[in-house]
Structure formats: C-alpha cells, structure tokens
Design a protein around this motif. Sequence first.
Motif, PDB file in Angstrom:
ATOM      1  N   ALA A  45       0.834  -1.201   0.000  1.00  0.00           N
ATOM      2  CA  ALA A  45       0.000   0.000   0.000  1.00  0.00           C
ATOM      3  C   ALA A  45       0.871   1.255   0.000  1.00  0.00           C
ATOM      4  CB  ALA A  45      -0.933  -0.006   1.208  1.00  0.00           C
ATOM      5  N   ALA A  46       1.933   1.242   0.793  1.00  0.00           N
ATOM      6  CA  ALA A  46       2.841   2.395   0.843  1.00  0.00           C
ATOM      7  C   ALA A  46       3.538   2.602  -0.505  1.00  0.00           C
ATOM      8  CB  ALA A  46       3.862   2.212   1.956  1.00  0.00           C
ATOM      9  N   LEU A  47       3.944   1.514  -1.150  1.00  0.00           N
ATOM     10  CA  LEU A  47       4.595   1.626  -2.460  1.00  0.00           C
ATOM     11  C   LEU A  47       3.631   2.128  -3.522  1.00  0.00           C
ATOM     12  CD1 LEU A  47       6.870  -1.519  -2.466  1.00  0.00           C
ATOM     13  CD2 LEU A  47       7.600   0.863  -2.557  1.00  0.00           C
ATOM     14  N   CYS A  48       2.398   1.656  -3.503  1.00  0.00           N
ATOM     15  CA  CYS A  48       1.394   2.153  -4.458  1.00  0.00           C
ATOM     16  C   CYS A  48       1.222   3.657  -4.298  1.00  0.00           C
ATOM     17  CB  CYS A  48       0.061   1.437  -4.266  1.00  0.00           C
ATOM     18  SG  CYS A  48       0.027  -0.240  -4.911  1.00  0.00           S
ATOM     19  N   LEU A  51       4.495   5.471  -5.547  1.00  0.00           N
ATOM     20  CA  LEU A  51       4.635   5.439  -7.009  1.00  0.00           C
ATOM     21  C   LEU A  51       3.633   6.378  -7.676  1.00  0.00           C
ATOM     22  CD1 LEU A  51       5.137   1.599  -7.521  1.00  0.00           C
ATOM     23  CD2 LEU A  51       6.853   3.387  -7.954  1.00  0.00           C
ATOM     24  N   ALA A  52       2.396   6.372  -7.194  1.00  0.00           N
ATOM     25  CA  ALA A  52       1.363   7.219  -7.783  1.00  0.00           C
ATOM     26  C   ALA A  52       1.654   8.704  -7.540  1.00  0.00           C
ATOM     27  CB  ALA A  52      -0.004   6.838  -7.217  1.00  0.00           C
ATOM     28  N   ALA A  53       2.251   9.017  -6.394  1.00  0.00           N
ATOM     29  CA  ALA A  53       2.524  10.414  -6.039  1.00  0.00           C
ATOM     30  C   ALA A  53       3.907  10.888  -6.470  1.00  0.00           C
ATOM     31  CB  ALA A  53       2.378  10.581  -4.521  1.00  0.00           C
ATOM     32  N   ALA A  61      -1.054  -0.062 -11.094  1.00  0.00           N
ATOM     33  CA  ALA A  61      -2.131  -1.038 -10.964  1.00  0.00           C
ATOM     34  C   ALA A  61      -1.813  -1.939  -9.775  1.00  0.00           C
ATOM     35  CB  ALA A  61      -2.266  -1.875 -12.231  1.00  0.00           C
ATOM     36  N   ALA A  62      -2.697  -1.962  -8.806  1.00  0.00           N
ATOM     37  CA  ALA A  62      -2.541  -2.808  -7.629  1.00  0.00           C
ATOM     38  C   ALA A  62      -3.249  -4.132  -7.895  1.00  0.00           C
ATOM     39  CB  ALA A  62      -3.135  -2.127  -6.404  1.00  0.00           C
ATOM     40  N   LEU A  63      -2.495  -5.226  -7.902  1.00  0.00           N
ATOM     41  CA  LEU A  63      -3.097  -6.543  -8.094  1.00  0.00           C
ATOM     42  C   LEU A  63      -3.428  -7.109  -6.723  1.00  0.00           C
ATOM     43  CD1 LEU A  63      -1.777  -5.995 -10.863  1.00  0.00           C
ATOM     44  CD2 LEU A  63      -1.412  -8.439 -11.030  1.00  0.00           C
ATOM     45  N   CYS A  64      -4.709  -7.335  -6.481  1.00  0.00           N
ATOM     46  CA  CYS A  64      -5.188  -7.722  -5.155  1.00  0.00           C
ATOM     47  C   CYS A  64      -6.030  -8.987  -5.221  1.00  0.00           C
ATOM     48  CB  CYS A  64      -6.032  -6.602  -4.551  1.00  0.00           C
ATOM     49  SG  CYS A  64      -5.132  -5.051  -4.336  1.00  0.00           S
ATOM     50  N   ALA A  73      -9.502  -1.188  -1.436  1.00  0.00           N
ATOM     51  CA  ALA A  73     -10.421  -0.077  -1.656  1.00  0.00           C
ATOM     52  C   ALA A  73      -9.803   1.268  -1.290  1.00  0.00           C
ATOM     53  CB  ALA A  73     -11.701  -0.296  -0.850  1.00  0.00           C
ATOM     54  N   ALA A  74      -8.858   1.272  -0.365  1.00  0.00           N
ATOM     55  CA  ALA A  74      -8.262   2.523   0.103  1.00  0.00           C
ATOM     56  C   ALA A  74      -6.972   2.893  -0.616  1.00  0.00           C
ATOM     57  CB  ALA A  74      -8.000   2.409   1.607  1.00  0.00           C
ATOM     58  N   LEU A  75      -6.564   2.142  -1.630  1.00  0.00           N
ATOM     59  CA  LEU A  75      -5.263   2.376  -2.253  1.00  0.00           C
ATOM     60  C   LEU A  75      -5.197   3.641  -3.101  1.00  0.00           C
ATOM     61  CD1 LEU A  75      -4.219  -1.242  -3.260  1.00  0.00           C
ATOM     62  CD2 LEU A  75      -3.257   0.175  -1.452  1.00  0.00           C
ATOM     63  N   GLY A  76      -6.277   4.049  -3.714  1.00  0.00           N
ATOM     64  CA  GLY A  76      -6.262   5.250  -4.534  1.00  0.00           C
ATOM     65  C   GLY A  76      -5.609   5.067  -5.890  1.00  0.00           C
TER      66      GLY A  76
END
Length: 170
Positions: A45-48, A51-53, A61-64, A73-76
């Motif tokens: 989650a921290a890496l997502c 990377l996005a910011a 793309a978060a593979l879950c 749901a909270a990854l943004g």
Amino acid sequence: AAAAAAAAAAAASRDSELDFADPRRALLTPGSRIAVVGAESELGAALCDALAASGEGWEVAALCTEPEGGAAAALGVEVRPFSPFTPSALARSLSDADAVLVLSEGACGSGGAEPKAVGRLLKALPARTRRLLLVSTHGVDRTNALPFSMENMFGGKLDKQRALEQEALL
C-alpha cells in the motif's frame, strides 16, 4: 579482438544515453504501467501511494486477491484482480505491465504473494514487461546458519523463499 572492441564501443554508446543518476527515468517513461503484486500488504500500500505520487507520470495497478474491498479499496490507484491460479485472469491483469513489483508473503506478511503463486505469475508476464522486482526475505541463502536456521526448522519457510527467488532469476 575487433568484434570485442565493437561490442564494447556499442555498450559504451548505449550506456552514455542512459541517465544513471536516476535509473528510474532510464527504465520507465511517463505513461508506463507498474503492476504491484502484494498491494494489500502494508508495504504494498505504501509503495502504491509513493509510485502514484512520485510525479513521474507512471500508471499504477494494484493486483489484489480481494479487489472489491479490504485494503484494496483505500489504495487510490487502479485495482485489478490477482488470481494466480486462473491463468487467463492473471494474464489480463498483467497484460499492459511495463514493470512488475512482486512483494512476497515472506517479506511482507499478510497481503504478499505466496511462493507457489510466483512461478505462475512469472509465466504470465507479457513480452512488454521490461522490469521485474521481487522483494523477498533476508537470509534465504543462509538457511543452515543461526539465527536463520531457526526460521527453517518448522516448515522450511526460508527454503520456500529461496525457491521463490530462484524462480525469478531470468
């Protein structure tokens, strides 16, 4: 000798085009898609988020395993299903990945990729994937030495992680 000199000159020319001060820019251009496997873990989650910011213009793309809820749901970022035992679904989730970041269960705990899923993931990588980063467990090469041998006593946890790393060698 002439062929070796020509190969060295070509490598030097190619290397001079790369910006080694910031290797991320040399490898992934704006618009590149980075797939994060293990995004449901705390590190994922921290890496997502990072990377996005980053301001680099990368698509994340978060593979879950549970894309409809939970931590996903909270990854943004865009959330895609991670179904390692359904080859067609896995191929769809990875289809446009320029880079894949795999966070192993051994390194990240709950939410990380299980060792038995990584081999299937590697087989599903599309030809366009240029970079693969596997985050694994410290000490997997020292399973016979203390304190690492204690991790391996019951169930061979580090042996499984070492096998996972060997799968990822390209």
